[in-house]
Design an enzyme around this catalytic site. Structure first.
Site, mmCIF file in Angstrom:
data_model
loop_
_atom_site.group_PDB
_atom_site.id
_atom_site.type_symbol
_atom_site.label_atom_id
_atom_site.label_comp_id
_atom_site.label_asym_id
_atom_site.label_seq_id
_atom_site.Cartn_x
_atom_site.Cartn_y
_atom_site.Cartn_z
ATOM 1 N N THR A 68 0.793 -1.180 -0.074
ATOM 2 C CA THR A 68 0.178 0.180 0.101
ATOM 3 C C THR A 68 0.823 1.152 0.086
ATOM 4 O O THR A 68 0.394 2.240 0.222
ATOM 5 C CB THR A 68 -0.982 -0.023 1.176
ATOM 6 O OG1 THR A 68 -0.180 0.030 2.471
ATOM 7 C CG2 THR A 68 -2.010 -1.251 1.195
ATOM 8 N N TRP A 69 2.158 1.285 -0.293
ATOM 9 C CA TRP A 69 3.036 2.448 -0.305
ATOM 10 C C TRP A 69 2.584 3.123 -1.580
ATOM 11 O O TRP A 69 2.638 2.635 -2.781
ATOM 12 C CB TRP A 69 4.493 1.862 -0.302
ATOM 13 C CG TRP A 69 5.511 3.082 -0.105
ATOM 14 C CD1 TRP A 69 5.276 4.113 0.570
ATOM 15 C CD2 TRP A 69 6.853 3.012 -0.589
ATOM 16 N NE1 TRP A 69 6.481 4.829 0.515
ATOM 17 C CE2 TRP A 69 7.255 4.433 -0.178
ATOM 18 C CE3 TRP A 69 7.497 2.225 -1.415
ATOM 19 C CZ2 TRP A 69 8.552 4.493 -0.344
ATOM 20 C CZ3 TRP A 69 8.814 2.565 -1.683
ATOM 21 C CH2 TRP A 69 9.394 3.811 -1.225
ATOM 22 N N GLN B 34 10.744 -8.835 5.933
ATOM 23 C CA GLN B 34 10.241 -8.247 4.878
ATOM 24 C C GLN B 34 11.306 -7.480 4.208
ATOM 25 O O GLN B 34 11.872 -6.680 4.755
ATOM 26 C CB GLN B 34 8.927 -7.318 5.104
ATOM 27 C CG GLN B 34 8.430 -6.717 3.969
ATOM 28 C CD GLN B 34 7.432 -5.753 4.166
ATOM 29 O OE1 GLN B 34 7.448 -4.445 3.573
ATOM 30 N NE2 GLN B 34 6.102 -6.205 4.642
ATOM 31 N N TYR C 136 3.638 5.324 5.352
ATOM 32 C CA TYR C 136 2.982 5.428 4.337
ATOM 33 C C TYR C 136 1.934 6.574 4.214
ATOM 34 O O TYR C 136 0.538 6.157 3.588
ATOM 35 C CB TYR C 136 2.581 4.069 3.750
ATOM 36 C CG TYR C 136 3.636 2.855 3.513
ATOM 37 C CD1 TYR C 136 4.758 3.264 3.484
ATOM 38 C CD2 TYR C 136 3.110 1.683 3.482
ATOM 39 C CE1 TYR C 136 5.723 2.024 3.295
ATOM 40 C CE2 TYR C 136 3.900 0.654 3.134
ATOM 41 C CZ TYR C 136 5.261 1.110 3.218
ATOM 42 O OH TYR C 136 6.126 -0.153 3.104
ATOM 43 N N ASP D 233 -0.320 -5.313 3.572
ATOM 44 C CA ASP D 233 0.686 -4.608 4.230
ATOM 45 C C ASP D 233 0.751 -3.077 4.217
ATOM 46 O O ASP D 233 0.540 -2.562 3.193
ATOM 47 C CB ASP D 233 2.109 -5.029 3.337
ATOM 48 C CG ASP D 233 3.240 -4.274 3.950
ATOM 49 O OD1 ASP D 233 3.748 -4.731 4.969
ATOM 50 O OD2 ASP D 233 3.761 -3.426 3.425
ATOM 51 N N TYR E 163 9.057 -7.268 -0.724
ATOM 52 C CA TYR E 163 8.346 -6.076 -1.176
ATOM 53 C C TYR E 163 9.140 -5.560 -2.414
ATOM 54 O O TYR E 163 10.074 -5.940 -3.050
ATOM 55 C CB TYR E 163 8.715 -5.118 0.023
ATOM 56 C CG TYR E 163 10.173 -4.551 0.368
ATOM 57 C CD1 TYR E 163 10.863 -3.812 -0.385
ATOM 58 C CD2 TYR E 163 10.769 -4.487 1.453
ATOM 59 C CE1 TYR E 163 11.785 -2.884 -0.427
ATOM 60 C CE2 TYR E 163 11.878 -4.202 1.804
ATOM 61 C CZ TYR E 163 12.533 -3.204 0.848
ATOM 62 O OH TYR E 163 13.933 -2.465 1.131
HETATM 63 P P1 NAP Z 1 5.801 -2.816 -6.571
HETATM 64 O O1 NAP Z 1 4.764 -3.597 -6.114
HETATM 65 O O2 NAP Z 1 7.007 -3.500 -7.020
HETATM 66 O O3 NAP Z 1 5.369 -2.057 -7.999
HETATM 67 C C1 NAP Z 1 4.194 -1.214 -7.917
HETATM 68 C C2 NAP Z 1 4.279 -0.643 -9.290
HETATM 69 O O4 NAP Z 1 3.601 -1.602 -10.198
HETATM 70 C C3 NAP Z 1 3.081 0.572 -9.417
HETATM 71 O O5 NAP Z 1 3.563 1.333 -10.191
HETATM 72 C C4 NAP Z 1 1.830 -0.120 -9.808
HETATM 73 O O6 NAP Z 1 0.992 0.461 -10.664
HETATM 74 C C5 NAP Z 1 2.365 -1.170 -10.841
HETATM 75 N N1 NAP Z 1 1.741 -2.434 -11.002
HETATM 76 C C6 NAP Z 1 1.026 -3.137 -9.920
HETATM 77 N N2 NAP Z 1 0.410 -4.454 -10.394
HETATM 78 C C7 NAP Z 1 0.351 -4.231 -12.008
HETATM 79 C C8 NAP Z 1 -0.074 -4.928 -13.078
HETATM 80 N N3 NAP Z 1 -0.645 -6.064 -12.653
HETATM 81 N N4 NAP Z 1 0.373 -4.680 -14.206
HETATM 82 C C9 NAP Z 1 0.911 -3.587 -14.234
HETATM 83 N N5 NAP Z 1 1.466 -2.559 -13.545
HETATM 84 C C10 NAP Z 1 1.113 -2.938 -12.357
HETATM 85 O O7 NAP Z 1 6.165 -1.503 -5.719
HETATM 86 P P2 NAP Z 1 6.026 -1.138 -4.121
HETATM 87 O O8 NAP Z 1 4.990 -0.304 -3.702
HETATM 88 O O9 NAP Z 1 7.566 -0.371 -3.678
HETATM 89 O O10 NAP Z 1 6.356 -2.607 -3.182
HETATM 90 C C11 NAP Z 1 5.053 -3.106 -2.819
HETATM 91 C C12 NAP Z 1 4.685 -2.867 -1.345
HETATM 92 O O11 NAP Z 1 5.969 -3.508 -0.689
HETATM 93 C C13 NAP Z 1 4.668 -1.673 -1.110
HETATM 94 O O12 NAP Z 1 3.577 -0.812 -1.432
HETATM 95 C C14 NAP Z 1 4.743 -1.480 0.489
HETATM 96 O O13 NAP Z 1 3.595 -2.163 1.070
HETATM 97 C C15 NAP Z 1 5.916 -2.707 0.522
HETATM 98 N N6 NAP Z 1 7.327 -2.080 0.566
HETATM 99 C C16 NAP Z 1 7.958 -2.285 2.060
HETATM 100 C C17 NAP Z 1 9.173 -1.669 2.138
HETATM 101 C C18 NAP Z 1 9.924 -1.897 3.448
HETATM 102 O O14 NAP Z 1 11.202 -1.379 3.432
HETATM 103 N N7 NAP Z 1 9.612 -2.706 4.193
HETATM 104 C C19 NAP Z 1 9.812 -1.047 1.244
HETATM 105 C C20 NAP Z 1 9.074 -0.480 -0.233
HETATM 106 C C21 NAP Z 1 7.804 -1.404 -0.248
HETATM 107 P P3 NAP Z 1 -0.625 1.147 -10.324
HETATM 108 O O15 NAP Z 1 -0.271 1.768 -8.961
HETATM 109 O O16 NAP Z 1 -0.755 2.052 -11.427
HETATM 110 O O17 NAP Z 1 -1.283 -0.165 -10.228
#
Ligand code: NAP
Length: 280
Positions: free
Chosen positions: A20-21, A161, A52, A47, A189
């Site tokens: 949900t970031w 994570q 966030y 998550d 993540y």
């Molecule tokens: P991600 O999930 O790797 O990528 C998100 C991107 O992918 C967005 O631009 C999204 O676009 C696109 N997307 C998602 N599904 C898609 C699909 N089926 N087809 C085409 N594009 C798609 O990025 P993230 O948000 O960095 O990582 C996921 C989660 O991990 C975070 O939201 C957070 O909860 C967690 N996180 C944790 C940490 C930590 O330090 N613990 C760090 C980073 C992230 P749209 O938004 O347009 O759908």
């Protein structure tokens, strides 16, 4: 949706969950629809983090009206708040924003300057108070996990994570084996590389596309299936609309063959072990 046990003591939860970031940055209505569609399709692991922005408020809207019970809700405390008292108040703030009575798992977002003993004592207090059901960490390398284990003991750490995607496989060297040895769930993540998903015109992108075309699925689904080929691993892609959420959820029933995994392993090599754990 495939489910598996979350660490040694956790319940069986969906292998693909929802990140949900930045979900609060676009159209809120679309974000709520995305989370709801994801939940309907079985991505019940959600998550978030106090870091966030308003994401916790968006989740509260998405899960209002009796949807909370079947979810596995995770939030995180910032290292700057992770003192004994600060962890408790940060958790209470998150519970209020999420409009829920308890979190299924509460994580230390990354290692900061407060001694691990303090944060772990606060986590234990939160469990006793019924405000969290388990706790874990994020961005911990194998050495950090060794230290944490000496503080908390076997069986206490639910998950770690960490950054894991096709182009960033550093955790395969030491972190995943450590977690497997100690029954700790690994949560991948940024499974799409945050904003750096392989381009369909690149050599590696073409290898990914070839597998997706042959299986009649999307490249995102192939990427998620590759990451979750390892039984300890869960993935939490973030989707900002319902179509993306549905696409990601479908990865929960995709299993790659040995030759498909080999092809991806060649296209996106693991590389040497870096000196420190990469994080976003
Ligand atoms: P991600 O999930 O790797 O990528 C998100 C991107 O992918 C967005 O631009 C999204 O676009 C696109 N997307 C998602 N599904 C898609 C699909 N089926 N087809 C085409 N594009 C798609 O990025 P993230 O948000 O960095 O990582 C996921 C989660 O991990 C975070 O939201 C957070 O909860 C967690 N996180 C944790 C940490 C930590 O330090 N613990 C760090 C980073 C992230 P749209 O938004 O347009 O759908």
């Amino acid at each position: 949706m495939r489910k598996q046990k979350f660490g040694v003591k956790g319940p069986e939860i969906s292998v693909i969950g929802q990140g949900t970031w930045y979900i609060d940055r676009g159209d809120r209505k679309r974000a709520v629809e995305a989370l709801r569609r994801g939940i309907e399709l079985g991505m019940t692991h959600i998550d978030t983090a106090e870091m966030y922005g308003d994401a916790e408020l968006v989740i509260a809207d998405a899960i209002a009206g009796g949807k909370r019970d079947n979810l596995y809700l995770v939030s995180k405390v910032l290292p700057s708040n992770a003192s004994r008292r600060g962890t408790i108040t940060a958790c209470e703030r998150s519970l209020k924003r999420l409009k829920t009575e308890a979190l299924d798992c509460y994580l230390l977002h990354w290692r900061g300057s407060y001694p691990l003993e303090e944060t772990v004592a606060a986590f234990d207090q939160l469990i006793s108070a019924g405000k969290i059901r388990s706790w874990g960490v994020s961005n911990f390398d194998a050495g950090d996990l060794d230290e944490l284990l000496s503080v908390a003991g076997e069986g206490a750490i639910a998950c770690n994570q960490v950054l894991y995607h096709l182009q960033e496989r550093a955790i395969e060297h030491a972190v995943i084996p450590w977690c497997e040895r100690h029954g700790v769930a690994v949560v991948a993540y940024s499974p799409f590389g945050h904003n750096d998903f392989p381009s369909p015109n690149s050599r590696e992108g073409k290898a990914l596309q070839a597998i997706a075309d042959a299986r009649g699925v999307s490249t995102r689904q192939v990427a998620l299936a590759f990451l979750t080929r390892i039984p300890a691993v869960f993935a939490i892609p973030k989707a900002g609309n319902a179509e993306h959420a549905a696409d990601n959820a479908a990865a929960g029933k995709l299993t790659l063959s040995v030759s498909e995994i080999e092809a991806l392993d060649n296209a996106f090599p693991r590389g040497p072990k870096p000196r420190s754990l990469p994080m976003l």
